[in-house]
Design a protein around this motif. Structure first.
Motif, PDB file in Angstrom:
ATOM      1  N   UNK A  53       0.815  -1.219   0.000  1.00  0.00           N
ATOM      2  CA  UNK A  53       0.000   0.000   0.000  1.00  0.00           C
ATOM      3  C   UNK A  53       0.850   1.272   0.000  1.00  0.00           C
ATOM      4  N   UNK A  54       2.155   1.100  -0.054  1.00  0.00           N
ATOM      5  CA  UNK A  54       3.029   2.266  -0.008  1.00  0.00           C
ATOM      6  C   UNK A  54       2.899   3.089  -1.296  1.00  0.00           C
ATOM      7  N   UNK A  55       2.799   4.414  -1.212  1.00  0.00           N
ATOM      8  CA  UNK A  55       2.735   5.228  -2.422  1.00  0.00           C
ATOM      9  C   UNK A  55       4.092   5.240  -3.126  1.00  0.00           C
ATOM     10  N   UNK A  56       4.048   5.477  -4.413  1.00  0.00           N
ATOM     11  CA  UNK A  56       5.294   5.514  -5.170  1.00  0.00           C
ATOM     12  C   UNK A  56       5.074   5.074  -6.596  1.00  0.00           C
ATOM     13  N   UNK A  57       6.166   4.847  -7.292  1.00  0.00           N
ATOM     14  CA  UNK A  57       6.105   4.512  -8.711  1.00  0.00           C
ATOM     15  C   UNK A  57       6.861   3.210  -8.972  1.00  0.00           C
ATOM     16  N   UNK A  58       6.197   2.069  -8.845  1.00  0.00           N
ATOM     17  CA  UNK A  58       6.886   0.799  -9.084  1.00  0.00           C
ATOM     18  C   UNK A  58       7.371   0.636 -10.523  1.00  0.00           C
ATOM     19  N   UNK A  59       6.736   1.353 -11.448  1.00  0.00           N
ATOM     20  CA  UNK A  59       7.138   1.192 -12.844  1.00  0.00           C
ATOM     21  C   UNK A  59       8.564   1.656 -13.107  1.00  0.00           C
ATOM     22  N   UNK A  60       9.105   2.520 -12.236  1.00  0.00           N
ATOM     23  CA  UNK A  60      10.484   2.957 -12.426  1.00  0.00           C
ATOM     24  C   UNK A  60      11.471   1.802 -12.300  1.00  0.00           C
ATOM     25  N   UNK A  61      11.059   0.730 -11.641  1.00  0.00           N
ATOM     26  CA  UNK A  61      11.992  -0.365 -11.368  1.00  0.00           C
ATOM     27  C   UNK A  61      12.109  -1.317 -12.546  1.00  0.00           C
ATOM     28  N   UNK A  62      11.004  -1.571 -13.279  1.00  0.00           N
ATOM     29  CA  UNK A  62      11.110  -2.582 -14.335  1.00  0.00           C
ATOM     30  C   UNK A  62      10.254  -2.316 -15.566  1.00  0.00           C
ATOM     31  N   UNK A  63       9.867  -1.057 -15.797  1.00  0.00           N
ATOM     32  CA  UNK A  63       9.153  -0.720 -17.027  1.00  0.00           C
ATOM     33  C   UNK A  63       9.995   0.240 -17.862  1.00  0.00           C
ATOM     34  N   UNK A  64       9.864   0.146 -19.172  1.00  0.00           N
ATOM     35  CA  UNK A  64      10.612   1.015 -20.080  1.00  0.00           C
ATOM     36  C   UNK A  64       9.872   1.062 -21.408  1.00  0.00           C
ATOM     37  N   UNK A  65      10.437   1.815 -22.373  1.00  0.00           N
ATOM     38  CA  UNK A  65       9.794   1.922 -23.670  1.00  0.00           C
ATOM     39  C   UNK A  65       8.596   2.848 -23.625  1.00  0.00           C
ATOM     40  N   UNK A  66       7.647   2.703 -24.555  1.00  0.00           N
ATOM     41  CA  UNK A  66       7.624   1.706 -25.627  1.00  0.00           C
ATOM     42  C   UNK A  66       8.631   2.014 -26.731  1.00  0.00           C
ATOM     43  N   UNK A  67       9.108   0.957 -27.387  1.00  0.00           N
ATOM     44  CA  UNK A  67      10.091   1.090 -28.456  1.00  0.00           C
ATOM     45  C   UNK A  67       9.610   0.321 -29.681  1.00  0.00           C
ATOM     46  N   UNK A  68       9.761   0.919 -30.842  1.00  0.00           N
ATOM     47  CA  UNK A  68       9.412   0.268 -32.106  1.00  0.00           C
ATOM     48  C   UNK A  68      10.670  -0.416 -32.648  1.00  0.00           C
ATOM     49  N   UNK A  69      10.825  -1.708 -32.304  1.00  0.00           N
ATOM     50  CA  UNK A  69      12.015  -2.440 -32.739  1.00  0.00           C
ATOM     51  C   UNK A  69      11.997  -2.722 -34.239  1.00  0.00           C
ATOM     52  N   UNK A  70      10.819  -2.758 -34.830  1.00  0.00           N
ATOM     53  CA  UNK A  70      10.747  -2.961 -36.272  1.00  0.00           C
ATOM     54  C   UNK A  70      11.398  -1.784 -36.998  1.00  0.00           C
ATOM     55  N   UNK A  71      11.145  -0.571 -36.508  1.00  0.00           N
ATOM     56  CA  UNK A  71      11.758   0.610 -37.119  1.00  0.00           C
ATOM     57  C   UNK A  71      13.268   0.597 -36.934  1.00  0.00           C
ATOM     58  N   UNK A  72      13.719   0.177 -35.739  1.00  0.00           N
ATOM     59  CA  UNK A  72      15.160   0.096 -35.486  1.00  0.00           C
ATOM     60  C   UNK A  72      15.803  -0.919 -36.429  1.00  0.00           C
ATOM     61  N   UNK A  73      15.155  -2.072 -36.594  1.00  0.00           N
ATOM     62  CA  UNK A  73      15.690  -3.094 -37.498  1.00  0.00           C
ATOM     63  C   UNK A  73      15.832  -2.545 -38.912  1.00  0.00           C
ATOM     64  N   UNK A  74      14.819  -1.817 -39.363  1.00  0.00           N
ATOM     65  CA  UNK A  74      14.883  -1.260 -40.720  1.00  0.00           C
ATOM     66  C   UNK A  74      16.036  -0.268 -40.852  1.00  0.00           C
TER      67      UNK A  74
END
Length: 548
Positions: free
Chosen positions: A480-501
């Motif tokens: 129940x602690x307030x905060x931002x858990x997404x900072x620990x293991x979320x990232x992106x979004x990234x378009x890897x198809x564009x990077x591949x091209x």
């Protein structure tokens, strides 16, 4: 050096500049492909994938300052038992222990991840030590070996003169064909244990695949109605739709395998180290369960389970000899085999709504099912660690005996470079890489290597913009602690198809599950470098292992 490697059957070397440049020049004339990577770890992973799919020794190389990175890349090969020879340069003796620029001792770096680390301090030692490195890499329980060559890029060894140097035995370039055979007495004792068991089960590891024990295992399992579980490294030893196949066991497993291994009154480990991963922290099977352990590495037999009957020798030969003793002398065990098959079938039915789901973002179960349907009969599937390993080991079927499953033993980011190495080692087989986006970030620069060499790997990115395996664990710690858990293991979004091209590789972004099957079919059939960027849902949980 180049002539010796050619004699040993080395077709490719994987390296980071600058190492053994004159030798690399000689290799071109001899027909050895020189695959320059963009990181030392990538080079090691490529050599690892090459070694696993070919059964031959993989070679990776880098100069002195890159040695620490190369050593880190050998961890997976060591854990999986892959034969790799790593060559590094080192500054000459007069510069050692004097704060030489970019120089640290190499032997301590390689000690934990190799079977041996040997210094080549003079040219005269090279023929002997090169042969010994290949011999050690493939012998008994295979693994990496390190040669540290005098000179920043090995040049002090290259510049030496050798007269009448012996060429190495070509047989040293591959895993041995002739292996120690288990004695008659232990085969008889093991057969008696199996004969008296009512609920035996096989747990098969990478060591069985390395000796080509597929046919012998299947023959014995079918003759004796013994269910077959595998470690991650042993997956593929038996088609996953075979009635006796009960799945991957341990921490990265679906519930049926752990449950059935726990019910067994005898567990037969075959080429499996029985460490904490395939035994779910030594609880599956429970301590005290009678064990038969078949392995080429005598040091591993009985290491983790006390009531172990040791069968030291070639697993393929031992299984064949056991069949000769047991094939027609056992009472039928159809009830046990039917029970095991029923448990697996019931779980598969539970998963069906997920494997056929039309939800968006795409469920990973549906992605795995579509990949399984698209894989040709001779395909190689290369999977990364973490959730990539769990999903592919539990949901992605490999129903054909000619299919091969290679997985990271724990090094995140391993799969993509390893898939490139596997593809050049098996150019006539389609190779598909399954990687999460978190893993792919590690070595996405190797897209340039893939394009430069036109390596026709099809890379499938499970793109959920985060480390899915840890999302709920992190939120659980927050409570129940307030905060931002997404900072620990979320990232992106990234378009890897564009990077591949941008790298010159065909990139396709997939957001609708209906597009998966045609995209996979075209990509695999096209035999060109392709990346499929599949937008998936991070919230579905991979199957949890059953535990006692």
């Amino acid at each position: 050096m180049a002539e010796a490697l050619k004699h040993l059957g080395v077709s490719h070397v994987f390296f980071m500049d600058a190492i053994l440049r004159p030798t690399l020049v000689e290799m071109e004339e001899l027909g050895i492909a020189r695959i320059m990577a963009h990181a030392e770890k990538s080079a090691a992973y490529m050599a690892d994938g090459y070694a696993r799919v070919t059964g031959r020794v993989g070679v990776c190389m880098c100069q002195s300052v890159g040695a620490a990175n190369l050593a880190a890349g050998l961890q997976d090969a060591r854990l999986h038992r892959a034969p790799v020879v790593a060559l590094t340069g080192k500054k000459e003796a007069m510069l050692q222990y004097r704060n030489a620029y970019q120089e640290v001792p190499h032997a301590p770096l390689f000690a934990p991840v190799t079977k041996a680390s040997m210094a080549v301090d003079e040219p005269a030692a090279l023929p002997h030590l090169l042969a010994q490195a290949f011999r050690t890499a493939g012998d008994s329980s295979p693994g990496p070996v390190h040669l540290d060559l005098d000179g920043l890029g090995g040049e002090r060894i290259e510049q030496g003169d050798l007269t009448g140097a012996p060429v190495p035995d070509p047989a040293l370039g591959a895993l041995p064909r002739h292996r120690p055979h288990a004695g008659d007495a232990v085969i008889t004792a093991a057969a008696e244990r199996i004969r008296s068991a009512k609920r035996p089960v096989f747990v098969v590891g990478a060591g069985a695949l390395q000796v080509g024990a597929q046919a012998a295992l299947r023959k014995l399992a079918e003759a004796c109605d013994i269910p077959v579980a595998t470690s991650l490294g042993g997956r593929g030893i038996l088609p996953t739709d075979h009635p006796l196949h009960i799945g991957t066991v341990g921490s990265y497993s679906a519930p049926p395998a752990n449950r059935l291994v726990s019910e067994a009154d005898l567990v037969i480990f075959v080429g499996c180290h029985a460490g904490d991963q395939p035994t779910h922290a030594y609880t599956v099977p429970a301590p005290g369960t009678p064990i038969v352990q078949i392995d080429l590495d005598g040091q591993e037999i009985g290491r983790n389970y006390p009531d172990t009957l040791p069968v030291w020798g070639c697993p393929a030969q031992a299984l064949a000899d056991l069949h000769d003793q047991l094939g027609s002398s056992l009472a039928p065990r159809q009830d046990w085999a039917s029970h095991a098959g029923g448990v697996v079938a019931a779980w598969r039915e539970e998963m069906r709504p997920h494997t056929t789901s039309d939800a968006t973002p795409i469920r990973v179960e549906r992605l795995c099912t579509e990949i399984a349907s698209a894989l040709p009969e001779n395909a190689v599937l290369v999977a990364d660690t973490g959730y990539s390993g769990i999903w592919t080991a539990t949901v992605l079927d490999l129903p054909h005996a000619g299919q091969t499953y290679l997985r990271a033993a724990g090094s995140l980011g391993w799969a993509f470079p390893a898939a490139l190495g596997a593809q050049v080692g098996a150019p006539d087989r389609p190779v598909v890489c399954f990687s999460g986006d978190g893993a792919f970030y590690y070595h996405l620069s190797e897209l340039e290597t893939q394009r430069r060499w036109n390596i026709p790997v099809v890379t499938v990115i499970n793109n959920n913009s985060g480390f899915g395996q840890g999302v709920y664990k992190v939120r659980g710690h927050y409570g129940d602690r307030p905060g931002n858990p997404d900072e620990i293991n979320r990232f992106g979004p990234t378009d890897f198809a564009a990077i591949a091209r941008d790298f010159g590789v065909k990139g396709i972004r997939i957001e609708d599950p209906a597009d998966l099957a045609p995209a996979l079919e075209r990509a695999i059939a096209g035999r060109k470098p392709v990346l499929l960027d599949v937008v998936t849902d991070i919230h579905p949980r991979a199957p949890e292992p059953w535990q006692p």
